[in-house]
Design a protein around this motif. Structure first.
Motif, PDB file in Angstrom:
ATOM      1  N   CYS A   1       4.233 -36.433  -1.113  1.00 37.29           N
ATOM      2  CA  CYS A   1       5.244 -36.110  -2.202  1.00 37.29           C
ATOM      3  C   CYS A   1       6.047 -37.482  -3.044  1.00 37.29           C
ATOM      4  CB  CYS A   1       6.035 -35.219  -2.044  1.00 37.29           C
ATOM      5  SG  CYS A   1       5.304 -33.394  -1.807  1.00 37.29           S
ATOM      6  N   TYR A   2       5.897 -37.912  -2.494  1.00 42.84           N
ATOM      7  CA  TYR A   2       6.767 -39.388  -3.137  1.00 42.84           C
ATOM      8  C   TYR A   2       5.601 -40.026  -3.190  1.00 42.84           C
ATOM      9  CZ  TYR A   2      11.196 -37.474  -2.006  1.00 42.84           C
ATOM     10  OH  TYR A   2      12.740 -36.762  -1.836  1.00 42.84           O
TER      11      TYR A   2
ATOM     12  N   LEU B   1       4.643 -39.523  -6.590  1.00 35.46           N
ATOM     13  CA  LEU B   1       5.702 -39.645  -7.686  1.00 35.46           C
ATOM     14  C   LEU B   1       5.353 -41.285  -8.183  1.00 35.46           C
ATOM     15  CD1 LEU B   1       7.564 -38.794  -9.498  1.00 35.46           C
ATOM     16  CD2 LEU B   1       8.744 -39.355  -7.354  1.00 35.46           C
TER      17      LEU B   1
ATOM     18  N   PHE C   1      13.994 -37.053 -14.026  1.00 33.82           N
ATOM     19  CA  PHE C   1      13.512 -36.993 -12.685  1.00 33.82           C
ATOM     20  C   PHE C   1      14.634 -36.094 -12.427  1.00 33.82           C
ATOM     21  CE2 PHE C   1      14.026 -38.791  -8.444  1.00 33.82           C
ATOM     22  CZ  PHE C   1      12.839 -38.345  -7.283  1.00 33.82           C
ATOM     23  N   LYS C   2      14.456 -35.409 -11.126  1.00 36.29           N
ATOM     24  CA  LYS C   2      14.639 -34.068 -10.656  1.00 36.29           C
ATOM     25  C   LYS C   2      14.493 -33.932  -8.932  1.00 36.29           C
ATOM     26  CE  LYS C   2      17.413 -31.497 -14.355  1.00 36.29           C
ATOM     27  NZ  LYS C   2      16.569 -29.803 -15.144  1.00 36.29           N
ATOM     28  N   ASP C   3      15.348 -33.996  -7.887  1.00 38.43           N
ATOM     29  CA  ASP C   3      14.538 -34.378  -6.348  1.00 38.43           C
ATOM     30  C   ASP C   3      15.487 -32.988  -6.005  1.00 38.43           C
ATOM     31  OD1 ASP C   3      14.149 -34.295  -4.087  1.00 38.43           O
ATOM     32  OD2 ASP C   3      14.654 -37.181  -4.265  1.00 38.43           O
ATOM     33  N   TYR C   4      14.631 -31.900  -5.824  1.00 35.01           N
ATOM     34  CA  TYR C   4      14.778 -30.411  -5.498  1.00 35.01           C
ATOM     35  C   TYR C   4      14.394 -30.930  -3.887  1.00 35.01           C
ATOM     36  CZ  TYR C   4      15.774 -28.646  -9.759  1.00 35.01           C
ATOM     37  OH  TYR C   4      16.663 -28.927 -11.345  1.00 35.01           O
TER      38      TYR C   4
ATOM     39  N   ALA D   1      14.643 -33.134  -1.638  1.00 35.77           N
ATOM     40  CA  ALA D   1      16.358 -33.976  -1.200  1.00 35.77           C
ATOM     41  C   ALA D   1      16.929 -33.471  -1.308  1.00 35.77           C
ATOM     42  CB  ALA D   1      16.622 -35.267  -1.631  1.00 35.77           C
TER      43      ALA D   1
ATOM     44  N   GLN E   1      11.788 -26.269  -3.268  1.00 36.77           N
ATOM     45  CA  GLN E   1      11.386 -27.607  -3.118  1.00 36.77           C
ATOM     46  C   GLN E   1      10.380 -27.898  -4.305  1.00 36.77           C
ATOM     47  OE1 GLN E   1      11.856 -27.369   1.314  1.00 36.77           O
ATOM     48  NE2 GLN E   1      12.959 -29.254   0.771  1.00 36.77           N
TER      49      GLN E   1
ATOM     50  N   LEU F   1       9.587 -31.999  -6.374  1.00 33.86           N
ATOM     51  CA  LEU F   1       9.295 -33.262  -7.079  1.00 33.86           C
ATOM     52  C   LEU F   1       9.418 -33.195  -8.856  1.00 33.86           C
ATOM     53  CD1 LEU F   1       8.515 -36.092  -4.945  1.00 33.86           C
ATOM     54  CD2 LEU F   1      11.062 -35.274  -5.576  1.00 33.86           C
TER      55      LEU F   1
ATOM     56  N   THR G   1       9.517 -34.851 -13.013  1.00 36.02           N
ATOM     57  CA  THR G   1       9.911 -36.066 -13.355  1.00 36.02           C
ATOM     58  C   THR G   1       8.987 -35.382 -14.733  1.00 36.02           C
ATOM     59  OG1 THR G   1       9.401 -38.996 -13.644  1.00 36.02           O
ATOM     60  CG2 THR G   1       7.268 -36.953 -12.914  1.00 36.02           C
TER      61      THR G   1
ATOM     62  N   ARG H   1       4.673 -31.420  -5.249  1.00 40.92           N
ATOM     63  CA  ARG H   1       4.957 -30.918  -3.814  1.00 40.92           C
ATOM     64  C   ARG H   1       4.362 -30.595  -2.597  1.00 40.92           C
ATOM     65  NH1 ARG H   1       4.769 -24.664  -7.322  1.00 40.92           N
ATOM     66  NH2 ARG H   1       7.157 -25.989  -8.833  1.00 40.92           N
TER      67      ARG H   1
END
Length: 742
Positions: free
Chosen positions: A279-280, A283, A297-300, A302, A310, A312, A314, A329
């Motif tokens: 995922c990251y 990103l 940007f929202k990190d759901y 973390a 859950q 990411l 952006t 995801r």
């Protein structure tokens, strides 16, 4: 709205056979056989056999891959409420699990002294509390509500609006809380269609206007994301464009005051990967390719949402300099985003109840708050207000100094947080420190704040003005409870005096009404354990005395109403000759015009009868007569707003139309739609194919380009009128077709 597949029992059995073993399929088939026997000879308002509805509910549950108990409960969910079957029958034939689910979904019987609103709140409370025992209760109810919404077109407009509003207030937020996105989105879109058709079709038109351009843009973005991912050596990455749901667009345009062009996530790409690490990585690849937009940007991953969601999110400056939202995801996260808690209850052969419970309850601890609200409120209406405000509204997330995360409604302050932690902490609060800085008790907490509640054992306790400083139902109740407990004796005496005065002011004998036996009977219809509890509530100001007076005097008023109706009927029969009889000329006119010949007044002959112009009833409508002064009886539709149900001059009337009667009755129709070329022409053509008599037609255009076309047509009966309305609804760009009241 697109039409949905109507599942047959064979379709259902085929679907469950694809993931259940033979024994479990047998349980579902047994449930179908029982439901089909119970619902035999029953029909829905659409005219289709009633068993079609349980099959569709069970099919929705089967597409979620639910276990055999849940799918069976979907088939059986209405048998206790709508047939002669008992819960004991369900328990005996299908076991306690299915009985619990069916009982949870079944509405309460009519409760004496309860208004429709209170009854509805009672049913919602029962449903929510049953859900806390077994989450499958709510999953079945959501499937039931979804199919009812899909078939809402068969109900009257006022019922469509009431059910849609209830869906937006209760069921869509519940689906969101449970993370079942597929159901939430559809419930919201259908509700919008009936609550605000103008905006619904306007958004449809806006989204369709440049669809090809957007599809081309998304395809280009997907291609470039795939190239970036390929260069990084990542495998098993699925990249595709995702559709935007209508209600989401409406919410941003109307609630958040944004223009259509300002809604960035109309253009969105979703990436499904194998692991959180990927995922990251994706990103990073996207931010390397395109510049991220600040604050978007929202990190759901973390910090997951309360409904387990859950992902990411952006928003970047994509191809051609246009904003592009990207969601990233894992496959498991995607399953939870689509099906939420249903994904955990999905059929897993051999899975134990303990495994299922641990996967749900550990992640959905907001259930505890429902139980707390039940304990903290005295009525079903207060309970539901608390659920809507505290659990279904917008939320913020704050930290305690120890690092625990607490979810609070938007607008909540330190006192709300204190009472959420513990009642004693709330009662002994003397101040708060937010992010290391002293803040007043009316401070509004923001997401990310670290909030420390300052307490003192020597605190004097809450003050009356705290009620205005808190926003959660829990905090309000705890503060009121403190003062009620402290001042109970004073409130009991004040409440007794207030109720006594209210009984006297209403014109009743206090000595007859305010007896111990009468008062104890009255609290049986409430949640008070003792009469003094009721007095204390009245004295504190939490309960108005008028409702209790109504309960205490119900039998007296029922008897008086019975006598009034008997006298009214007697007066009509004895005095109808004083109402103007039709002259010979009028009789001739009536015979030529025919409409009034088809009305019969119960128990009365030879009265002048005319059909009201305000609602234009036609044969087939439910009607009622109104005795006018000097002009005979005016016949109205029963839903006409000009009729008061309690008016003493109302009389029963019925239609009496011969089958070979071809008389024409005037009916009003209003058509609302997007003001495009040839809309009026299309309307006239549709009407002309069914009805040969268009008496008048008018049109106007509102400021938002909504065309309003008013027609007066001649029809034989309601069936022909409904056929005209159904045909008009199928015209492209038509929002609403209705029979207006003049």
């Amino acid at each position: 709205m697109s039409e949905h597949k109507i599942w047959s029992k064979e379709d259902l059995f085929k679907e469950i056979s694809s993931y259940m073993n033979e024994q479990h399929v047998g349980i579902v088939k047994k449930a179908y056989e029982f439901a089909s026997i119970c619902h035999k000879d029953q029909f829905r308002q659409s005219g289709e056999p009633y068993i079609v509805h349980p099959i569709q509910v069970a099919s929705i549950l089967a597409t979620l891959k639910m276990d055999p108990e849940t799918v069976s409960a979907g088939l059986l969910h209405d048998v206790v409420e709508d047939t002669g079957a008992e819960l004991s029958d369900i328990a005996e034939l299908f076991g306690n699990d299915i009985e619990l689910i069916v009982d949870g979904v079944t509405k309460l019987g009519k409760i004496k002294y309860k208004s429709n609103q209170e009854q509805l709140a009672e049913n919602h409370r029962k449903l929510l509390l049953a859900m806390c025992k077994d989450i499958r209760v709510m999953i079945v109810k959501l499937a039931d509500r979804l199919h009812n919404m899909r078939t809402l077109k068969h109900l009257k407009p006022e019922k469509q609006r009431r059910i849609s509003n209830e869906t937006l207030e209760i069921y869509a937020p519940l689906a969101d809380r449970l993370g079942i996105g597929t159901i939430k989105w559809e419930l919201e879109d259908i509700s919008l269609r009936y609550l605000n058709p103008q905006q619904y079709y306007r958004i449809v038109h806006l989204m369709n206007s440049k669809r090809d351009e957007r599809v081309s843009y998304i395809n280009e973005a997907v291609k470039e994301v795939n190239q970036q991912v390929k260069q990084m050596g990542l495998k098993n990455v699925e990249v595709y464009g995702r559709p935007k749901h209508l209600y989401s667009v409406y919410h941003k345009m109307v609630i958040k005051k944004k223009q259509f062009e300002q809604i960035y996530d109309l253009l969105a790409v979703r990436c499904i990967v194998d692991s959180i690490k990927d995922c990251y990585a994706v990103l990073g690849a996207i931010h390397t390719k395109w510049s991220p937009m600040p604050g978007r940007f929202k990190d759901y991953i973390a910090m997951p949402k309360a409904n387990m969601y859950q992902s990411l999110h952006t928003t970047v400056v994509g191809p051609g300099g246009r904003p592009l939202e990207v969601q990233i995801r894992t496959k498991e996260m995607h399953q939870i985003a689509e099906y939420g808690v249903a994904a955990h209850w999905a059929y897993k052969e051999g899975a134990t109840d303990e495994v299922k419970e641990s996967s749900d309850n550990n992640r959905l601890n907001w259930f505890k708050r429902i139980i707390e609200l039940q304990e903290d409120t005295d009525s079903a209406s207060d309970f539901m207000d608390g659920v809507k405000g505290d659990l279904f509204g917008d939320h913020v997330y704050a930290f305690t100094p120890q690092g625990d995360v607490l979810e609070l409604p938007k607008g909540a302050g330190p006192l709300d947080m204190a009472y959420l932690i513990h009642t004693d902490i709330g009662n002994h609060t003397v101040g708060s420190r937010v992010n290391g800085k002293i803040e007043p008790l009316d401070y509004q907490i923001k997401t990310g704040d670290i909030v420390e509640i300052m307490t003192s054992s020597s605190s004097a306790g809450p003050s009356q003005d705290w009620i205005s400083l808190v926003s959660t139902s829990r905090a309000k109740h705890k503060i009121r409870q403190y003062f009620k407990t402290r001042d109970r004796e004073k409130n009991v005496n004040a409440g007794r005096e207030i109720l006594t005065k209210a009984v006297k002011d209403a014109g009743y004998d206090v000595n007859e009404i305010m007896t111990k036996e009468h008062l104890e009977d009255a609290i049986k219809g409430t949640y008070y354990n003792q009469v003094n509890d009721m007095f204390a509530e009245i004295g504190f100001g939490n309960k108005q005395p008028n409702g209790i007076v109504n309960i205490l005097t119900a039998s007296i008023r029922d008897e008086a109403e019975k006598k009034r109706i008997e006298q009214q009927q007697k007066d009509i029969l004895e005095n109808h000759q004083t109402i103007e009889k039709p002259t010979d000329d009028v009789n001739k006119t009536n015979k030529n015009k025919k409409p009034s010949d088809g009305i019969v007044i119960e128990g009365v002959d030879n009265l002048l009868v005319r059909l009201s112009h305000c609602c234009s009833p036609v044969p087939g409508d439910e009607v009622v007569g109104y005795i006018t002064k000097g002009r005979g009886v005016s016949v109205h539709r029963k839903d006409c707003p000009n009729i008061n149900d309690n008016d003493e001059r109302l009389v029963s009337v019925t239609w009496n139309i011969a089958s070979d009667n071809h008389a024409s009755f005037s009916a009003n129709i209003e058509v609302q739609g997007y003001n495009r070329n040839n809309l009026l022409n299309d309307v006239i053509k549709k009407v002309s194919t069914i009805c040969k008599q268009i008496n008048s037609i008018e049109g106007k255009v509102d400021h938002d380009k909504t065309a309003v076309i008013s027609l007066k047509v001649g029809v034989r009966n309601l069936e022909q009128l409904d056929m005209i309305i159904d045909h008009l609804k199928n015209i492209p760009d038509v929002y609403v077709v209705k029979r207006p009241f003049m």
